[in-house]
Design a protein around this motif. Sequence first.
Motif, PDB file in Angstrom:
ATOM      1  N   PHE A 156       1.215  -1.119  -0.322  1.00 26.60           N
ATOM      2  CA  PHE A 156       0.405  -0.136  -0.507  1.00 26.60           C
ATOM      3  C   PHE A 156       1.130   1.426  -0.168  1.00 26.60           C
ATOM      4  CE2 PHE A 156      -2.664  -3.140   2.855  1.00 26.60           C
ATOM      5  CZ  PHE A 156      -3.944  -3.620   1.300  1.00 26.60           C
ATOM      6  N   ASP A 157       0.219   2.739  -0.149  1.00 22.82           N
ATOM      7  CA  ASP A 157       1.136   3.534   0.064  1.00 22.82           C
ATOM      8  C   ASP A 157       1.680   3.783   1.179  1.00 22.82           C
ATOM      9  OD1 ASP A 157       0.511   4.449  -2.273  1.00 22.82           O
ATOM     10  OD2 ASP A 157      -1.675   5.218  -1.295  1.00 22.82           O
ATOM     11  N   ASP A 158       2.572   4.373   1.867  1.00 22.31           N
ATOM     12  CA  ASP A 158       3.287   4.475   2.823  1.00 22.31           C
ATOM     13  C   ASP A 158       2.570   4.661   4.312  1.00 22.31           C
ATOM     14  OD1 ASP A 158       5.585   4.212   1.861  1.00 22.31           O
ATOM     15  OD2 ASP A 158       5.476   6.784   1.598  1.00 22.31           O
ATOM     16  N   ALA A 159       1.327   5.247   4.755  1.00 21.35           N
ATOM     17  CA  ALA A 159       0.264   5.403   5.547  1.00 21.35           C
ATOM     18  C   ALA A 159      -0.341   4.415   5.805  1.00 21.35           C
ATOM     19  CB  ALA A 159      -0.201   6.605   5.565  1.00 21.35           C
ATOM     20  N   LEU A 160      -0.956   3.818   4.956  1.00 21.20           N
ATOM     21  CA  LEU A 160      -1.583   2.135   5.126  1.00 21.20           C
ATOM     22  C   LEU A 160      -0.706   1.366   4.968  1.00 21.20           C
ATOM     23  CD1 LEU A 160      -4.003   1.697   4.892  1.00 21.20           C
ATOM     24  CD2 LEU A 160      -4.117   1.466   2.561  1.00 21.20           C
ATOM     25  N   GLU A 161      -0.191   1.596   4.468  1.00 20.02           N
ATOM     26  CA  GLU A 161       1.200   0.180   4.407  1.00 20.02           C
ATOM     27  C   GLU A 161       2.003   0.072   6.051  1.00 20.02           C
ATOM     28  OE1 GLU A 161       3.583  -3.036   3.413  1.00 20.02           O
ATOM     29  OE2 GLU A 161       2.370  -2.091   2.332  1.00 20.02           O
ATOM     30  N   GLN A 162       2.500   1.268   6.307  1.00 22.22           N
ATOM     31  CA  GLN A 162       2.655   0.900   8.060  1.00 22.22           C
ATOM     32  C   GLN A 162       1.586   0.438   8.911  1.00 22.22           C
ATOM     33  OE1 GLN A 162       3.651   4.905   9.245  1.00 22.22           O
ATOM     34  NE2 GLN A 162       4.278   4.472  11.807  1.00 22.22           N
ATOM     35  N   GLY A 163       0.249   1.067   8.751  1.00 24.70           N
ATOM     36  CA  GLY A 163      -0.944   0.491  10.129  1.00 24.70           C
ATOM     37  C   GLY A 163      -1.209  -0.804   9.308  1.00 24.70           C
ATOM     38  N   TYR A 164      -0.745  -1.731   7.948  1.00 25.02           N
ATOM     39  CA  TYR A 164      -0.305  -2.892   8.131  1.00 25.02           C
ATOM     40  C   TYR A 164       0.491  -3.575   8.067  1.00 25.02           C
ATOM     41  CZ  TYR A 164      -0.856  -7.754   5.286  1.00 25.02           C
ATOM     42  OH  TYR A 164      -0.426  -8.748   5.141  1.00 25.02           O
ATOM     43  N   GLN A 165       1.185  -3.220   8.278  1.00 30.76           N
ATOM     44  CA  GLN A 165       2.524  -3.852   9.189  1.00 30.76           C
ATOM     45  C   GLN A 165       2.472  -3.830  10.408  1.00 30.76           C
ATOM     46  OE1 GLN A 165       4.575  -5.394   6.778  1.00 30.76           O
ATOM     47  NE2 GLN A 165       4.391  -4.752   5.741  1.00 30.76           N
ATOM     48  N   GLN A 166       1.671  -3.545  11.109  1.00 32.72           N
ATOM     49  CA  GLN A 166       1.448  -3.363  12.946  1.00 32.72           C
ATOM     50  C   GLN A 166       0.533  -4.228  12.713  1.00 32.72           C
ATOM     51  OE1 GLN A 166       0.040   0.735  14.075  1.00 32.72           O
ATOM     52  NE2 GLN A 166       2.086   1.776  13.630  1.00 32.72           N
ATOM     53  N   GLN A 167      -0.589  -4.164  11.924  1.00 32.92           N
ATOM     54  CA  GLN A 167      -1.639  -5.428  12.566  1.00 32.92           C
ATOM     55  C   GLN A 167      -0.529  -6.461  12.155  1.00 32.92           C
ATOM     56  OE1 GLN A 167      -4.024  -6.534   9.720  1.00 32.92           O
ATOM     57  NE2 GLN A 167      -6.059  -6.832  11.137  1.00 32.92           N
ATOM     58  N   ARG A 168       0.145  -6.890  10.603  1.00 29.31           N
ATOM     59  CA  ARG A 168       0.047  -8.074  10.338  1.00 29.31           C
ATOM     60  C   ARG A 168       1.391  -8.448  12.094  1.00 29.31           C
ATOM     61  NH1 ARG A 168       0.612 -11.141   5.969  1.00 29.31           N
ATOM     62  NH2 ARG A 168       2.530 -12.277   5.775  1.00 29.31           N
ATOM     63  N   HIS A 169       1.711  -7.435  12.659  1.00 30.63           N
ATOM     64  CA  HIS A 169       3.014  -8.377  13.540  1.00 30.63           C
ATOM     65  C   HIS A 169       2.143  -8.567  14.834  1.00 30.63           C
ATOM     66  CE1 HIS A 169       6.186  -8.110  16.013  1.00 30.63           C
ATOM     67  NE2 HIS A 169       5.698  -6.533  17.030  1.00 30.63           N
ATOM     68  N   LEU A 170       1.371  -7.915  15.029  1.00 28.48           N
ATOM     69  CA  LEU A 170       0.282  -8.600  16.002  1.00 28.48           C
ATOM     70  C   LEU A 170       0.159 -10.176  15.466  1.00 28.48           C
ATOM     71  CD1 LEU A 170      -1.893  -5.704  16.610  1.00 28.48           C
ATOM     72  CD2 LEU A 170       0.098  -6.051  18.044  1.00 28.48           C
ATOM     73  N   TRP A 171      -0.533  -9.784  14.398  1.00 29.50           N
ATOM     74  CA  TRP A 171      -0.886 -11.828  13.716  1.00 29.50           C
ATOM     75  C   TRP A 171       0.214 -12.178  13.965  1.00 29.50           C
ATOM     76  CZ3 TRP A 171       1.207 -13.406   9.153  1.00 29.50           C
ATOM     77  CH2 TRP A 171      -0.846 -15.191   8.914  1.00 29.50           C
ATOM     78  N   LEU A 172       1.171 -11.934  13.359  1.00 28.12           N
ATOM     79  CA  LEU A 172       2.051 -12.920  13.518  1.00 28.12           C
ATOM     80  C   LEU A 172       2.478 -13.393  14.774  1.00 28.12           C
ATOM     81  CD1 LEU A 172       4.112 -13.700  10.883  1.00 28.12           C
ATOM     82  CD2 LEU A 172       6.125 -12.385  11.821  1.00 28.12           C
TER      83      LEU A 172
END
Length: 403
Positions: free
Chosen positions: A26-42
């Motif tokens: 995604f774009d930078d701002a949305l990608e940052q949010g996704y990476q936060q959620q993926r970290h919790l999921w991982l």
Amino acid sequence: MNVSDTTLPAMQVSHLPSHVPWSLRFDDALEQGYQQQRHLWLQSRAQAVAWFALAVTLAYCIGDVSLLPPELYQTTLSIRLLVMLPALLLIFWALRARLRPRLFLRVYTASYLIAGFGIIAIIAVARWQFIALPYEGLLLMTMFGYLIMGLPFVVATWSSVMLFLAYLVIESYATGSDVTLAYNMVFLLTTNAIGAIGAYMQEKNHRGQFLLQYKAEASRRQAEQESHAKNRLLASASHDLRQPLHAMNLQLENLEHQLGGHQAQEQVGALQRSLGQLNNLLGDLLDLSRLEAGVIKPRIAPFNLTACLQALIGQLPAQTNMTLRLDVPASPVWVNSDRGLVTRIVANLVDNACRHARASELRVTLFVQDDQVKVSVRDNGCGIADAEQQTVFEEFTRFSSNE
């Protein structure tokens, strides 16, 4: 994992993409949010993955002792216990240390690579001792990285390719048959292609779910902001909206004194009552908006609730054609609350009973129960239908059948 559980950047719904890009970014701002959620999921699945991998490693240790000759299983056990087992324990340490997302992913990936190279080392040792071990362990490890561990598509693909190339180097030195090497290459390439496609689809679906949840959360936040803005506007315009009604009411009072005819006075009286109802409805709307906007805040102070109810009942007009009854304790009841808000609540209940219930008797009761003071407003009117009782306390709800 819910999107609202993570700290996400605020974005307008119109600025969000309609679908997941093929590049899986995604774009930078949305990608940052996704990476936060993926970290919790991982993190949520890493512990189960580590325990499962630990069980598989111990099972392979038992298999080595049972199936391999002593001169070989002594080496394979050393590799499993001194190389692969610490790599798995590294995941447990990373979970306990609460590492930052990027560092945790690196440790998680490093654990996968170390375990994979350990399997390749076991295959190589067996080759040097002229024992042909199957490469099912490497296949299992590859699928583990692609699908079970939940590694990002790019990380899983490059890590598995590194393991695949390392295995080909070992095979090229150990085997003397080009046909066997070619067969193994085709088989492993096919396996990695299937795993890469699975990892790609898994991450795309995960990103798609994140995007849908984020859009829903963004829509909710946007609706709340618009609602708060509306309430703030109404609250700030409260005085300006009420002023024309007050002026009209004063003009009607002056006109009533100037008109001498009885019929004209009745018409002015009807107009005054209509204007009063409009003023009350607008006042309710503005008061509600001011409450939601936080402009009106309860002013908690002790006051005599008994005297408050007596004054309220005494203000009711005699033309209500209802028998009014107020039951209060012998001694005054004092409460600690907002006098104006309490009075408004009881007044609304009494007013609804007088205007809409078509009742002949209204009873207001004040009683003390334990540490609580309760006020009951009862009438013998038509009541509210069962189907409407669930929505009667919703904002601006009215039922014409009872009017």
